[in-house]
Design an enzyme around this catalytic site. Structure first.
Site, mmCIF file in Angstrom:
data_model
loop_
_atom_site.group_PDB
_atom_site.id
_atom_site.type_symbol
_atom_site.label_atom_id
_atom_site.label_comp_id
_atom_site.label_asym_id
_atom_site.label_seq_id
_atom_site.Cartn_x
_atom_site.Cartn_y
_atom_site.Cartn_z
ATOM 1 N N SER A 61 -24.600 -83.582 -36.074
ATOM 2 C CA SER A 61 -23.291 -84.243 -36.151
ATOM 3 C C SER A 61 -22.556 -84.018 -37.472
ATOM 4 C CB SER A 61 -23.453 -85.742 -35.932
ATOM 5 O OG SER A 61 -23.680 -85.992 -34.581
ATOM 6 N N LYS A 64 -19.446 -82.169 -37.348
ATOM 7 C CA LYS A 64 -18.191 -82.812 -36.895
ATOM 8 C C LYS A 64 -17.182 -82.922 -38.034
ATOM 9 C CE LYS A 64 -20.683 -85.529 -33.387
ATOM 10 N NZ LYS A 64 -21.329 -86.822 -33.123
ATOM 11 N N TYR A 188 -19.521 -76.708 -28.869
ATOM 12 C CA TYR A 188 -20.041 -77.951 -29.457
ATOM 13 C C TYR A 188 -21.570 -77.884 -29.632
ATOM 14 C CZ TYR A 188 -21.497 -82.814 -29.856
ATOM 15 O OH TYR A 188 -22.107 -83.972 -30.278
ATOM 16 N N TYR A 240 -21.829 -93.940 -37.944
ATOM 17 C CA TYR A 240 -21.708 -94.589 -36.631
ATOM 18 C C TYR A 240 -21.593 -96.098 -36.754
ATOM 19 C CZ TYR A 240 -23.161 -89.938 -35.615
ATOM 20 O OH TYR A 240 -23.232 -88.591 -35.592
ATOM 21 N N VAL A 258 -28.573 -85.953 -36.269
ATOM 22 C CA VAL A 258 -29.900 -86.254 -35.721
ATOM 23 C C VAL A 258 -30.956 -85.217 -36.109
ATOM 24 C CG1 VAL A 258 -29.274 -87.762 -33.782
ATOM 25 C CG2 VAL A 258 -29.300 -85.288 -33.439
HETATM 26 O O1 DON Z 1 -24.568 -84.128 -29.220
HETATM 27 C C1 DON Z 1 -25.543 -84.671 -29.718
HETATM 28 O O2 DON Z 1 -26.011 -85.730 -29.303
HETATM 29 C C2 DON Z 1 -26.187 -83.999 -30.924
HETATM 30 N N1 DON Z 1 -26.025 -82.578 -30.838
HETATM 31 C C3 DON Z 1 -25.565 -84.477 -32.193
HETATM 32 C C4 DON Z 1 -25.663 -85.977 -32.386
HETATM 33 C C5 DON Z 1 -25.897 -86.415 -33.772
HETATM 34 O O3 DON Z 1 -26.245 -85.669 -34.648
HETATM 35 C C6 DON Z 1 -25.778 -87.866 -34.022
HETATM 36 N N2 DON Z 1 -26.204 -88.170 -35.377
HETATM 37 N N3 DON Z 1 -26.709 -88.837 -36.087
#
Ligand code: DON
Length: 304
Positions: A61, A64, A188, A240, A258
């Site tokens: 993320s 982003k 994405y 978040y 993540v």
């Molecule tokens: O789309 C997703 O769920 C993951 N590729 C990225 C989510 C993420 O990194 C949330 N972070 N803490």
């Protein structure tokens, strides 16, 4: 400084056992939960590193922030924020909640998955071009031409990303995104699978802190207003539904992923990259949060 960083790592190591690797993307389970690394770069050119600072992990993320930057460069603030809002949310990062409410006209912010999928859709380019432009931007900002994406993580995300897929199709049906949904999702998933180290992240954080100036280039890549937007969105939405407590206890505009990374940026001062892959209930690095909290206290970095 290196002694202090090592001490902070050691003081937070015990938190790892309270967290867990992200398992909803199966390839992320291959990470070593004991890895912990930090890199800090300040505006005077000092670089400080400790622990597993050179270990590679997927940006997830944290990408982003960079896709928002590219979308803003490509479309301008007014257009981008017609499609996504600026507002924090108390829902988790992968929520579909509210996307189908009759009065909802856009996702809450560009840091949750729905908002980020919209942001990615706003990057100019057809098919692969969208991803390649974003990758080039990240390479240029991190001053590392070797940055690439991890094919295995990308395929794992693509195979198991049904919630993101559901979200994207729902958003297409509601008119929040235009274009080929699978194409947008592909970009994405790939952007989340880009591999970086804490050093790359500290560079990105410093670049934002330095109002888009790179050490080797005189002119900023784009206007400073975009840097202030990115910093504000990171401070209010980057962690978040933990962003409020994080702001109160750490006070450093940050973005988590993540994969276990946390990117920090302190305006006109420094960039911070942290890595520790065990996550808390919000999807933020559990020991990474502890490290940021200690760093903020020890170095007096709280901007609030
Ligand atoms: O789309 C997703 O769920 C993951 N590729 C990225 C989510 C993420 O990194 C949330 N972070 N803490």
């Amino acid at each position: 400084m290196e002694n202090l960083l090592n001490k902070i790592i050691d003081n937070n190591r015990h938190l790892i056992k309270n967290g867990a690797l992200a398992d909803y993307i199966p390839a992320l389970l291959q990470a070593n939960p004991n890895h912990m690394g930090i890199c800090i770069m300040d505006i005077d050119g000092n670089v400080y590193k400790a622990g597993d600072y050179s270990e590679k992990f997927t940006i997830q993320s944290i990408s982003k922030v960079m896709s928002l930057m590219q979308a803003l460069i490509d479309n301008g603030e007014d257009y981008v924020f017609k499609k996504i809002d600026y507002e924090p949310t108390e829902e988790p990062f992968n929520t579909l909640f509210k996307l189908d409410f009759p009065h909802t006209i856009k996702p809450s912010n560009p840091m949750i998955n729905s908002g980020a999928i919209v942001t990615t859709s706003l990057i100019k380019g057809e098919g692969e071009e969208r991803f390649n432009r974003l990758l080039e931007l990240i390479r240029r900002v991190a001053e590392n031409p070797n940055i690439s994406y991890n094919e295995e993580v990308y395929l794992s995300e693509k195979e198991t990303g049904d919630k993101n897929r559901a979200m994207a199709y729902l958003m297409k049906s509601r008119g929040f995104i235009e274009g080929d949904v699978e194409d947008i999702l592909d970009t994405y998933f790939k952007q989340c699978s880009i591999e970086v180290t804490t050093v790359d992240m500290a560079k990105i954080g410093l670049f934002i802190a330095n109002r888009y100036r790179l050490s080797k280039e005189d002119k900023p890549i784009c206007n400073a207003k975009i840097a202030s937007i990115l910093t504000a969105i990171m401070a209010t939405c980057g962690m978040y539904n933990f962003s409020g407590e994080y702001a109160a206890t750490v006070g450093i505009p940050s973005k988590s992923g993540v994969g276990g990374g946390i990117l920090g940026t302190i305006p006109y001062k420094m960039g911070i990259g942290i890595f520790s892959p065990a996550l808390d209930q919000y999807g933020n690095s559990i020991a990474g949060y502890g490290i940021m909290k200690d760093l903020s206290k020890e170095l007096n970095l709280n901007i609030f």
